[in-house]
Design a protein around this motif. Structure first.
Motif, mmCIF file in Angstrom:
data_model
loop_
_atom_site.group_PDB
_atom_site.id
_atom_site.type_symbol
_atom_site.label_atom_id
_atom_site.label_comp_id
_atom_site.label_asym_id
_atom_site.label_seq_id
_atom_site.Cartn_x
_atom_site.Cartn_y
_atom_site.Cartn_z
ATOM 1 N N ALA A 134 0.828 -1.214 0.000
ATOM 2 C CA ALA A 134 0.000 0.000 0.000
ATOM 3 C C ALA A 134 0.855 1.254 0.000
ATOM 4 O O ALA A 134 0.459 2.282 -0.549
ATOM 5 C CB ALA A 134 -0.934 0.005 1.210
ATOM 6 N N PRO A 184 1.832 1.788 -4.555
ATOM 7 C CA PRO A 184 0.410 2.138 -4.598
ATOM 8 C C PRO A 184 -0.218 1.974 -5.988
ATOM 9 O O PRO A 184 -1.390 1.598 -6.083
ATOM 10 C CB PRO A 184 0.362 3.593 -4.131
ATOM 11 C CG PRO A 184 1.752 4.112 -4.350
ATOM 12 C CD PRO A 184 2.663 2.933 -4.184
ATOM 13 N N ASP A 185 0.526 2.223 -7.050
ATOM 14 C CA ASP A 185 -0.025 2.034 -8.394
ATOM 15 C C ASP A 185 -0.320 0.563 -8.656
ATOM 16 O O ASP A 185 -1.337 0.224 -9.258
ATOM 17 C CB ASP A 185 0.923 2.583 -9.465
ATOM 18 C CG ASP A 185 1.027 4.097 -9.426
ATOM 19 O OD1 ASP A 185 0.089 4.760 -8.910
ATOM 20 O OD2 ASP A 185 2.049 4.627 -9.912
ATOM 21 N N LEU A 231 -1.056 -1.654 -6.350
ATOM 22 C CA LEU A 231 -2.242 -1.955 -5.546
ATOM 23 C C LEU A 231 -3.506 -1.497 -6.257
ATOM 24 O O LEU A 231 -4.486 -2.245 -6.349
ATOM 25 C CB LEU A 231 -2.152 -1.287 -4.167
ATOM 26 C CG LEU A 231 -3.440 -1.282 -3.333
ATOM 27 C CD1 LEU A 231 -3.964 -2.688 -3.087
ATOM 28 C CD2 LEU A 231 -3.208 -0.549 -2.031
ATOM 29 N N TYR A 232 -3.487 -0.281 -6.764
ATOM 30 C CA TYR A 232 -4.651 0.269 -7.465
ATOM 31 C C TYR A 232 -5.031 -0.635 -8.647
ATOM 32 O O TYR A 232 -6.192 -1.019 -8.795
ATOM 33 C CB TYR A 232 -4.339 1.686 -7.949
ATOM 34 C CG TYR A 232 -5.489 2.350 -8.655
ATOM 35 C CD1 TYR A 232 -6.458 3.039 -7.931
ATOM 36 C CD2 TYR A 232 -5.614 2.283 -10.038
ATOM 37 C CE1 TYR A 232 -7.526 3.647 -8.575
ATOM 38 C CE2 TYR A 232 -6.679 2.888 -10.683
ATOM 39 C CZ TYR A 232 -7.634 3.565 -9.955
ATOM 40 O OH TYR A 232 -8.686 4.157 -10.592
ATOM 41 N N GLU A 233 -4.063 -0.989 -9.459
ATOM 42 C CA GLU A 233 -4.313 -1.836 -10.628
ATOM 43 C C GLU A 233 -4.833 -3.209 -10.204
ATOM 44 O O GLU A 233 -5.780 -3.741 -10.785
ATOM 45 C CB GLU A 233 -3.035 -1.971 -11.461
ATOM 46 C CG GLU A 233 -3.180 -2.830 -12.685
ATOM 47 C CD GLU A 233 -4.064 -2.236 -13.762
ATOM 48 O OE1 GLU A 233 -4.520 -3.008 -14.629
ATOM 49 O OE2 GLU A 233 -4.324 -1.014 -13.738
ATOM 50 N N ARG A 250 -8.498 -2.855 -8.673
ATOM 51 C CA ARG A 250 -9.473 -2.419 -9.689
ATOM 52 C C ARG A 250 -9.766 -3.492 -10.725
ATOM 53 O O ARG A 250 -10.855 -3.523 -11.283
ATOM 54 C CB ARG A 250 -8.984 -1.153 -10.389
ATOM 55 C CG ARG A 250 -9.024 0.077 -9.540
ATOM 56 C CD ARG A 250 -10.436 0.550 -9.383
ATOM 57 N NE ARG A 250 -10.436 1.834 -8.691
ATOM 58 C CZ ARG A 250 -11.492 2.371 -8.168
ATOM 59 N NH1 ARG A 250 -12.653 1.768 -8.248
ATOM 60 N NH2 ARG A 250 -11.420 3.526 -7.547
ATOM 61 N N MET A 295 -7.121 -0.592 2.045
ATOM 62 C CA MET A 295 -6.992 0.082 0.759
ATOM 63 C C MET A 295 -7.546 -0.791 -0.362
ATOM 64 O O MET A 295 -8.218 -0.298 -1.268
ATOM 65 C CB MET A 295 -5.531 0.456 0.486
ATOM 66 C CG MET A 295 -5.009 1.552 1.389
ATOM 67 S SD MET A 295 -5.943 3.092 1.239
ATOM 68 C CE MET A 295 -5.606 3.503 -0.463
ATOM 69 N N ALA A 296 -7.283 -2.097 -0.294
ATOM 70 C CA ALA A 296 -7.845 -3.002 -1.304
ATOM 71 C C ALA A 296 -9.368 -2.982 -1.234
ATOM 72 O O ALA A 296 -10.045 -2.899 -2.262
ATOM 73 C CB ALA A 296 -7.302 -4.420 -1.103
ATOM 74 N N MET A 318 -11.155 -0.222 -2.968
ATOM 75 C CA MET A 318 -11.079 -0.170 -4.426
ATOM 76 C C MET A 318 -11.737 -1.339 -5.142
ATOM 77 O O MET A 318 -11.647 -1.444 -6.362
ATOM 78 C CB MET A 318 -9.616 -0.085 -4.848
ATOM 79 C CG MET A 318 -8.983 1.232 -4.479
ATOM 80 S SD MET A 318 -7.307 1.347 -5.114
ATOM 81 C CE MET A 318 -6.373 1.000 -3.640
ATOM 82 N N THR A 319 -12.388 -2.242 -4.404
ATOM 83 C CA THR A 319 -13.064 -3.371 -5.039
ATOM 84 C C THR A 319 -14.332 -3.701 -4.273
ATOM 85 O O THR A 319 -14.440 -3.407 -3.083
ATOM 86 C CB THR A 319 -12.146 -4.618 -5.106
ATOM 87 O OG1 THR A 319 -12.832 -5.656 -5.826
ATOM 88 C CG2 THR A 319 -11.783 -5.124 -3.721
#
Length: 164
Positions: free
Chosen positions: A42, A46-47, A49-51, A54, A77-78, A81-82
């Protein structure tokens, strides 16, 4: 089973977390449930994690098991985003033996749920079993594998102590 058929994602914040998270993988192996593993920090990636979060559902994942130590932001954080269920496993840390991780994961704000498990190996194993239970709602093979696991657990308990 290949990662392409994975129903469960196992993510962790660093390589050192694998010592704990391998127990989730081993439980899923015993149940015959396909999974993928990734290091997704995280704070440091972070990029990535985001990918990961998502695209998880579109890639066929049904559940994410996220292990993290220290500040332990990865599961939350996960989850932010889901829409997939995120199961948080606190990894034991050197400083506070994982209590810091536990409190970070369990104290999610309303609206961003993370199912939180015990610190360490027991938490990782139970997160895998919980993932199998979730999958079992729509997958008879996962349900049967979990039922067999539970029967094995029951059968392994002696009725009387040895030497008696």
């Amino acid at each position: 089973m290949t990662e392409a058929a994975a129903a469960v994602g196992i993510i962790m914040g660093s390589q050192s977390d694998w010592e704990t998270m391998q127990h989730a993988a081993q439980a899923l192996d015993r149940l015959g449930i396909a999974y993928e593993t990734r290091i997704v920090s995280a704070h440091r990636t972070p990029d990535r994690l985001y990918e990961y979060a998502r695209t998880a559902q579109a890639r066929g994942l049904k559940v994410i098991i996220a292990g993290a130590g220290g500040a332990a932001h990865l599961p939350g954080m996960a989850a932010a985003m889901t829409q997939l269920p995120v199961l948080g496993v606190p990894v034991e840390s050197r400083t506070l033996r994982g209590v810091d991780s536990l409190l970070s994961i369990v104290q999610m704000p309303a609206g961003v749920p993370v199912a939180t498990f015990a610190i360490g190996q027991a938490g990782a194993t139970n997160a895998a079993l919980f993932a199998a239970s979730v999958l079992g709602l729509g997958d008879s093979a996962a349900a049967a594998a979990l039922e067999a696991w539970r029967h094995e657990q029951t059968a392994a308990v002696a009725e009387r102590p040895e030497g008696r």
